[in-house]
Write an enzyme that holds these catalytic residues in place. Structure first.
Site, PDB file in Angstrom:
ATOM      1  N   ASP A 117       0.844  -1.189   0.000  1.00  0.00           N
ATOM      2  CA  ASP A 117       0.000   0.000   0.000  1.00  0.00           C
ATOM      3  C   ASP A 117       0.879   1.240   0.000  1.00  0.00           C
ATOM      4  O   ASP A 117       1.784   1.374   0.831  1.00  0.00           O
ATOM      5  CB  ASP A 117      -0.908  -0.005   1.239  1.00  0.00           C
ATOM      6  CG  ASP A 117      -2.038   1.013   1.111  1.00  0.00           C
ATOM      7  OD1 ASP A 117      -2.360   1.425  -0.019  1.00  0.00           O
ATOM      8  OD2 ASP A 117      -2.592   1.386   2.163  1.00  0.00           O
ATOM      9  N   HIS A 124      -3.910  13.931   0.966  1.00  0.00           N
ATOM     10  CA  HIS A 124      -4.103  13.003   2.084  1.00  0.00           C
ATOM     11  C   HIS A 124      -2.912  13.060   3.049  1.00  0.00           C
ATOM     12  O   HIS A 124      -3.085  13.162   4.264  1.00  0.00           O
ATOM     13  CB  HIS A 124      -4.291  11.576   1.575  1.00  0.00           C
ATOM     14  CG  HIS A 124      -4.320  10.546   2.662  1.00  0.00           C
ATOM     15  ND1 HIS A 124      -5.371  10.430   3.555  1.00  0.00           N
ATOM     16  CD2 HIS A 124      -3.419   9.600   3.043  1.00  0.00           C
ATOM     17  CE1 HIS A 124      -5.120   9.449   4.412  1.00  0.00           C
ATOM     18  NE2 HIS A 124      -3.937   8.936   4.124  1.00  0.00           N
ATOM     19  N   GLU A 190     -10.278   3.735   3.871  1.00  0.00           N
ATOM     20  CA  GLU A 190      -9.405   4.483   2.977  1.00  0.00           C
ATOM     21  C   GLU A 190      -9.824   4.122   1.553  1.00  0.00           C
ATOM     22  O   GLU A 190      -9.728   2.959   1.143  1.00  0.00           O
ATOM     23  CB  GLU A 190      -7.931   4.154   3.231  1.00  0.00           C
ATOM     24  CG  GLU A 190      -7.471   4.653   4.599  1.00  0.00           C
ATOM     25  CD  GLU A 190      -5.967   4.590   4.815  1.00  0.00           C
ATOM     26  OE1 GLU A 190      -5.288   3.800   4.113  1.00  0.00           O
ATOM     27  OE2 GLU A 190      -5.464   5.328   5.691  1.00  0.00           O
ATOM     28  N   GLU A 192      -9.242   3.793  -2.124  1.00  0.00           N
ATOM     29  CA  GLU A 192      -8.014   3.680  -2.891  1.00  0.00           C
ATOM     30  C   GLU A 192      -8.265   2.984  -4.229  1.00  0.00           C
ATOM     31  O   GLU A 192      -9.302   2.369  -4.440  1.00  0.00           O
ATOM     32  CB  GLU A 192      -6.960   2.874  -2.105  1.00  0.00           C
ATOM     33  CG  GLU A 192      -6.731   3.413  -0.695  1.00  0.00           C
ATOM     34  CD  GLU A 192      -5.462   2.894  -0.043  1.00  0.00           C
ATOM     35  OE1 GLU A 192      -4.580   2.358  -0.759  1.00  0.00           O
ATOM     36  OE2 GLU A 192      -5.355   3.023   1.193  1.00  0.00           O
ATOM     37  N   ASP A 224      -9.046   0.175   2.187  1.00  0.00           N
ATOM     38  CA  ASP A 224      -8.027  -0.200   3.169  1.00  0.00           C
ATOM     39  C   ASP A 224      -8.538   0.181   4.563  1.00  0.00           C
ATOM     40  O   ASP A 224      -8.177   1.212   5.123  1.00  0.00           O
ATOM     41  CB  ASP A 224      -6.723   0.541   2.822  1.00  0.00           C
ATOM     42  CG  ASP A 224      -5.626   0.302   3.842  1.00  0.00           C
ATOM     43  OD1 ASP A 224      -5.657  -0.737   4.526  1.00  0.00           O
ATOM     44  OD2 ASP A 224      -4.729   1.167   3.949  1.00  0.00           O
ATOM     45  N   ARG A 228      -7.736   3.473  13.495  1.00  0.00           N
ATOM     46  CA  ARG A 228      -6.829   4.600  13.775  1.00  0.00           C
ATOM     47  C   ARG A 228      -6.260   4.568  15.186  1.00  0.00           C
ATOM     48  O   ARG A 228      -5.132   5.025  15.413  1.00  0.00           O
ATOM     49  CB  ARG A 228      -7.567   5.930  13.562  1.00  0.00           C
ATOM     50  CG  ARG A 228      -8.119   6.129  12.170  1.00  0.00           C
ATOM     51  CD  ARG A 228      -7.023   6.098  11.118  1.00  0.00           C
ATOM     52  NE  ARG A 228      -7.586   6.320   9.784  1.00  0.00           N
ATOM     53  CZ  ARG A 228      -6.908   6.104   8.660  1.00  0.00           C
ATOM     54  NH1 ARG A 228      -5.655   5.646   8.716  1.00  0.00           N
ATOM     55  NH2 ARG A 228      -7.457   6.319   7.493  1.00  0.00           N
ATOM     56  N   GLN A 231      -3.556   1.990  15.157  1.00  0.00           N
ATOM     57  CA  GLN A 231      -2.489   2.459  14.269  1.00  0.00           C
ATOM     58  C   GLN A 231      -1.631   3.522  14.941  1.00  0.00           C
ATOM     59  O   GLN A 231      -0.395   3.478  14.866  1.00  0.00           O
ATOM     60  CB  GLN A 231      -3.132   3.032  13.000  1.00  0.00           C
ATOM     61  CG  GLN A 231      -2.149   3.479  11.936  1.00  0.00           C
ATOM     62  CD  GLN A 231      -2.849   4.152  10.751  1.00  0.00           C
ATOM     63  OE1 GLN A 231      -4.081   4.186  10.670  1.00  0.00           O
ATOM     64  NE2 GLN A 231      -2.059   4.692   9.839  1.00  0.00           N
ATOM     65  N   LYS A 244      -4.125  -2.212  10.291  1.00  0.00           N
ATOM     66  CA  LYS A 244      -4.504  -2.313   8.881  1.00  0.00           C
ATOM     67  C   LYS A 244      -4.716  -3.760   8.429  1.00  0.00           C
ATOM     68  O   LYS A 244      -5.416  -4.006   7.452  1.00  0.00           O
ATOM     69  CB  LYS A 244      -3.378  -1.744   8.008  1.00  0.00           C
ATOM     70  CG  LYS A 244      -3.033  -0.295   8.295  1.00  0.00           C
ATOM     71  CD  LYS A 244      -3.756   0.600   7.352  1.00  0.00           C
ATOM     72  CE  LYS A 244      -3.223   2.015   7.378  1.00  0.00           C
ATOM     73  NZ  LYS A 244      -4.026   2.859   6.473  1.00  0.00           N
ATOM     74  N   THR A 248      -8.715  -5.990   4.096  1.00  0.00           N
ATOM     75  CA  THR A 248      -8.612  -5.032   2.989  1.00  0.00           C
ATOM     76  C   THR A 248      -9.563  -5.525   1.912  1.00  0.00           C
ATOM     77  O   THR A 248      -9.426  -6.657   1.445  1.00  0.00           O
ATOM     78  CB  THR A 248      -7.174  -4.994   2.423  1.00  0.00           C
ATOM     79  OG1 THR A 248      -6.246  -4.739   3.490  1.00  0.00           O
ATOM     80  CG2 THR A 248      -7.028  -3.908   1.363  1.00  0.00           C
ATOM     81  N   GLU A 349     -10.025  12.208   7.827  1.00  0.00           N
ATOM     82  CA  GLU A 349      -9.943  13.546   7.245  1.00  0.00           C
ATOM     83  C   GLU A 349     -11.307  14.225   7.201  1.00  0.00           C
ATOM     84  O   GLU A 349     -11.417  15.422   7.472  1.00  0.00           O
ATOM     85  CB  GLU A 349      -9.371  13.464   5.824  1.00  0.00           C
ATOM     86  CG  GLU A 349      -7.929  13.006   5.756  1.00  0.00           C
ATOM     87  CD  GLU A 349      -7.589  12.550   4.345  1.00  0.00           C
ATOM     88  OE1 GLU A 349      -7.143  13.394   3.551  1.00  0.00           O
ATOM     89  OE2 GLU A 349      -7.783  11.363   4.037  1.00  0.00           O
TER      90      GLU A 349
HETATM   91 MN    MN Z   1      -4.043   2.811   2.793  1.00  0.00          MN
END
Ligand code: MN
Length: 406
Positions: A117, A124, A190, A192, A224, A228, A231, A244, A248, A349
């Site tokens: 990834d 971002h 996420e 992606e 993904d 948080r 993480q 993570k 996925t 975000e």
């Molecule tokens: Mn990612």
């Protein structure tokens, strides 16, 4: 292109798209199909009936054998399909191998070899930098010199529609004297775009930016999922790990690079100049518009065209140390975020780390994911002859975790 096939104009899968996936029907074994409107073309018996060279690869429950054949075969099959779908004389034969999409089960389209990834959206990276390091530089010193990335967990890549079990783990609550254990309270997405490798490379060699299209078969959507709280406690100094690796999600249809010819754009100008091995040749930016829905409310439309690092640069960087590619490797772009607030591809975000809740259509508000929430990411790109190339969707629902151990 005109042909006998009648596909609704709003369908993501016009005859100019022809994305590949793996499906099963009735109690029969899973095999390769192509999405066409609201139907699936059953390639294995069609290839057998037509005596297509190498057509047995479509009997596989994964795209890997077909992807390993390489670009000349990919292009030849696309031309063959286009011929069949254009000329009325093939209509009866082809129609006998079309199945209603609603009657099939879609599976993980390829056996995932290695998963990487990246972190290639400047917006971002800057947003995350501002949220977590408000007093430091938004971008780390290496960010404009190399596409930052990490190796993820291939074994937990799942197909769209598979439930995501809320992960548990360690976190360090603000002001606490020590870590606690429990279900993640800051579960995120996420949005992606993923690139799927068909042709392997030899260990000890590199793949140049100009050889991107010889190795990469196609493109899918990736969510993904990211815890948080886990993480932020675990990531120093070695990067993402258990926050993570629990799941996925990928979309069930892989759109070929050939189908995206009309979507190719120059990537954004890069300054400072990058090292020679990262210098772009042909344009491999892609004009893909993503859309993120949270329980049915569209909360963001991230634009992929603005990604600072393009997929040809990513594959060159991935192999510049001599690491080999394998058929089925998946590398994802990193969260796609644009400059505007409604273009942000993560809830971290969108809610600015929980400060600004997101209001959904039912009046409820969210910062991070609750059990039962469903997130769906769709995407579109310009196609040939004014058509639109759809990617379908990558969707997933959060379910509560089971037994835990403290
Ligand atoms: Mn990612």
């Amino acid at each position: 292109m005109t042909g006998w096939v009648d596909v609704a104009p709003e369908s993501p899968f016009p005859v100019t798209n022809l994305p590949y996936g793996v499906f099963s029907h009735g109690g029969e074994p899973a095999r390769v199909g192509v999405a066409l409107g609201d139907q699936v073309l059953d390639l294995a018996p069609l290839a057998a009936a037509e005596g297509l060279d190498g057509g047995h690869v479509f009997e596989s429950p994964a795209l890997n054998p077909f992807m390993a054949l390489g670009r000349p075969a990919w292009t030849a099959v696309r031309s063959w399909l286009t011929e069949l779908l254009t000329h009325e004389g093939y209509r009866e034969l082809v129609e006998s191998h079309l199945l209603p999409m609603g009657e099939v089960t879609l599976h993980l389209p390829f056996e995932v070899a290695d998963y990487v990834d990246f972190y290639s959206s400047q917006h971002h990276a800057e947003n995350v930098g501002r949220i977590f390091r408000p007093d430091g530089d938004a971008l780390s010193p290496n960010w404009k010199h190399l596409p930052v990335g990490y190796h993820g967990r291939a074994g937990t890549v799942i197909v769209s529609g598979t439930d995501v079990v809320r992960p548990a783990g360690q976190r360090m609550p603000p002001g606490a004297g020590g870590p606690t254990y429990g279900p993640s309270t800051r579960l995120d997405v996420e949005a992606e775009v993923g690139f799927v490798v068909g042709v392997p490379s030899q260990r000890g060699t590199t793949v140049a930016v100009g050889n991107f299209a010889e190795h990469v078969f196609g493109v899918c959507l990736v969510n993904d999922w990211s815890a948080r709280d886990l993480q932020s406690w675990e990531y120093v100094p070695l990067g993402p790990f258990l926050g993570k690796s629990f799941a996925t999600s990928v979309s069930p249809w892989v759109v070929t690079l050939d189908a995206l010819a009309a979507a190719r754009v120059e990537g954004p100008a890069q300054s400072p100049a990058v090292l020679p091995y990262l210098r772009r040749g042909e344009p491999w930016g892609l004009d893909i518009e993503l859309e993120v829905s949270w329980n049915g409310t569209v909360v963001a439309r991230p634009p992929f065209a603005g990604m600072y690092w393009t997929p040809d640069q990513q594959v060159a960087h991935l192999t510049v140390n001599g690491a080999s590619l394998r058929t089925g490797d998946l590398y994802a772009s990193g969260t796609v975020s644009g400059a505007a607030k409604d273009q942000r591809g993560s809830f971290l975000e969108l809610s600015w780390n929980g400060r600004d809740p997101v209001i959904l259509a039912d009046g409820s508000s969210r910062t991070f994911l609750e059990d039962g929430d469903e997130v769906s990411i769709t995407a579109w790109a310009p196609g040939a002859a004014g058509t639109r190339i759809g990617f379908g969707a990558v969707s997933g629902r959060i379910v509560a975790g089971g037994s835990t151990t403290g």
